[in-house]
Enzyme design. Structure first.
Site, mmCIF file in Angstrom:
data_model
loop_
_atom_site.group_PDB
_atom_site.id
_atom_site.type_symbol
_atom_site.label_atom_id
_atom_site.label_comp_id
_atom_site.label_asym_id
_atom_site.label_seq_id
_atom_site.Cartn_x
_atom_site.Cartn_y
_atom_site.Cartn_z
ATOM 1 N N HIS A 1 -78.874 16.146 13.159
ATOM 2 C CA HIS A 1 -77.603 15.409 13.068
ATOM 3 C C HIS A 1 -77.835 14.003 12.482
ATOM 4 O O HIS A 1 -77.456 13.758 11.357
ATOM 5 C CB HIS A 1 -76.863 15.319 14.413
ATOM 6 C CG HIS A 1 -76.595 16.643 15.043
ATOM 7 N ND1 HIS A 1 -75.861 17.609 14.413
ATOM 8 C CD2 HIS A 1 -76.984 17.181 16.229
ATOM 9 C CE1 HIS A 1 -75.791 18.689 15.187
ATOM 10 N NE2 HIS A 1 -76.470 18.450 16.290
ATOM 11 N N ASP B 1 -76.504 25.524 13.944
ATOM 12 C CA ASP B 1 -76.301 24.877 15.236
ATOM 13 C C ASP B 1 -75.525 25.734 16.243
ATOM 14 O O ASP B 1 -76.086 26.670 16.799
ATOM 15 C CB ASP B 1 -75.634 23.502 15.005
ATOM 16 C CG ASP B 1 -75.704 22.606 16.218
ATOM 17 O OD1 ASP B 1 -76.310 22.998 17.223
ATOM 18 O OD2 ASP B 1 -75.156 21.479 16.163
#
Ligand code: ZN
Length: 454
Positions: free
Chosen positions: A269, A320
């Site tokens: 991220h 993810d």
């Protein structure tokens, strides 16, 4: 030895025609030759690309995809979503995880991901009791990987605490919290459990700065030696604020100050970063692990991509939460998020007349390969024979050449642009369908019906 022949292929030096790829018995590429006749080969009229590495997955979350899309009584952000996720995982047993992960991996393979870095934190039994084998859940992931054929970098997660500076874990975290010595046993047992997967890699993943203390993080990193090290970081502004309150430093600054971050690392991220942090990540050689579909779904924010690329930063993409699984869509959304914010087009390309699809593929192949720590991402000798073949007759590709095929695939095609996939030289997808699609889907359906009835 197996010999595959393709009408066209994307090689490290660029596009080539009449490409013969020789695969050895271990599933590695032994030779690549262009301008060759198809004699004696298994011949295909398609466009061969290196399969894309998926650098960040929580496979079990595929089972809760779409279940957190209604407004609740509490906060509508990542932290509210996390509570839904904790309730879902509370009851999963190893067979449930294997069934859900197999479905996720089959979908990954059909979409063009041929390897995955599995960020695996579901270690313990429901309620937090210990399994007799510390790698019980890792073995479930291994079964799913073997069935789907996907290449694996398994990342056992160290989750020590419930907040910055050693906060107490909350009940929803009981299935993943470990002490550092128990974590090392999980890593060793995971290596053993996955020993038969072709070319599997086992790395480590300190979950996030909020789930470790400086001392336990150092312990985990010291023990890791040369393997990949992945960490969630700066996904949410609140996490950066809490890190500032705790340490006086932003999350990425803290990590880069305190840890020997280098090319082994993947910072997953890294959404909320200052200009200085962007430069420091790029200079460290670490990979930024961007997960555009999940980051959009969770309302995380947008990564400052132009500044990062201008400094030579490395990146890859991950699926993810697996709320959608589609390699092309991850890359498309990566570019589209930047376009929406900056009100301009073709953001990832710095030079005139270069293809955005090609730039996205080049970045994700190199960064993904680095982050997974496996010899993937290139159709070249010594690398895994992970090959995705596009259908040149697909309406978004027909009549085009070279990088226009990649632009067509990423920006204009649907999921049917992928005709075939080989992983380690083994055919796993034909005519767009994984060879075990139906049986995997039936078991997934049985699992989900039972889970959702309760
Ligand atoms: Zn994650």
């Amino acid at each position: 030895m197996k010999k595959l022949h393709f009408a066209h292929a994307l090689l490290p030096d660029g596009w080539a025609a009449g490409v013969r790829i020789t695969v050895d018995d271990q599933g590695r590429i032994a030779a690549v030759d262009a301008d060759m006749p198809a004699d004696g080969c298994e011949a295909h009229a398609g466009i061969a690309l290196p399969g894309l590495p998926n650098l960040h997955s929580h496979a079990f979350q595929r089972g809760m995809a779409g279940l957190a899309e209604r407004r609740g009584a509490t906060e509508e952000n990542f932290w509210g979503w996390r509570q839904v996720m904790y309730r879902f995982l509370a009851v999963l047993d190893p067979d449930d995880v294997a069934a859900i992960a197999a479905q996720a991996y089959v979908e990954m393979v059909e979409s063009g991901f041929t390897s995955v870095a599995e960020f695996h934190y579901l270690h313990h039994a429901p309620g937090g009791g210990r399994y007799g084998d510390p790698a019980e859940m890792a073995a479930a992931i291994g079964r799913a990987a073997a069935e789907s054929g996907i290449g694996v970098t398994h990342l056992p997660v160290f989750y020590g605490f419930g907040g910055f500076g050693g906060g107490a874990p909350e009940p929803g975290q009981r299935r993943f919290v470990t002490a550092p010595d128990e974590f090392q046993r999980i890593v060793a047992a995971s290596r053993h459990a996955l020993r038969d997967l072709p070319d599997a890699m086992v790395g480590v993943a300190p979950h996030s700065i909020r789930a470790v203390t400086p001392g336990t993080l150092a312990e985990v990193v010291d023990a890791a030696a040369a393997v990949p090290i992945h960490i969630h970081i700066a996904e949410q502004q609140r996490e950066v604020d809490e890190c500032l309150a705790w340490s006086g430093r932003r999350s990425v600054d803290w990590l880069l100050d305190e840890m020997p971050v280098d090319g082994r690392w993947c910072l997953v991220h890294a959404t909320h970063v200052s200009a200085g942090e962007v430069s420091r990540i790029a200079a460290s050689g670490a990979v930024a692990g961007l997960c555009p579909i999940t980051e959009a779904n969770l309302g995380d924010g947008l990564y400052p991509l132009p500044a990062f690329l201008a400094r030579g930063g490395r990146l890859g993409v991950g699926s993810d939460s697996n709320v959608r699984i589609d390699a092309a869509e991850e890359l498309r959304l990566l570019e589209y998020g930047q376009r929406l914010r900056d009100q301009m087009r073709n953001v990832v390309v710095s030079h005139a007349d270069r293809s955005t699809g090609r730039a996205l593929c080049d970045l994700a192949l190199a960064g993904g390969a680095q982050a997974t720590g496996r010899a993937v991402g290139r159709l070249a000798p010594g690398h895994r024979a992970d090959i995705v073949m596009l259908d040149p007759e697909h309406p978004a590709l027909v009549g085009r050449q070279g990088d226009h095929w990649l632009d067509g695939w990423l920006f204009a095609a649907d999921g049917r642009a992928i005709d075939r996939v080989w992983i380690g030289g083994r055919a796993v997808v034909e005519r767009g369908r994984h060879l075990l699609r139906e049986s995997v889907r039936r078991r997934f359906a049985r699992t989900m019906r039972r889970l959702l009835e309760n």
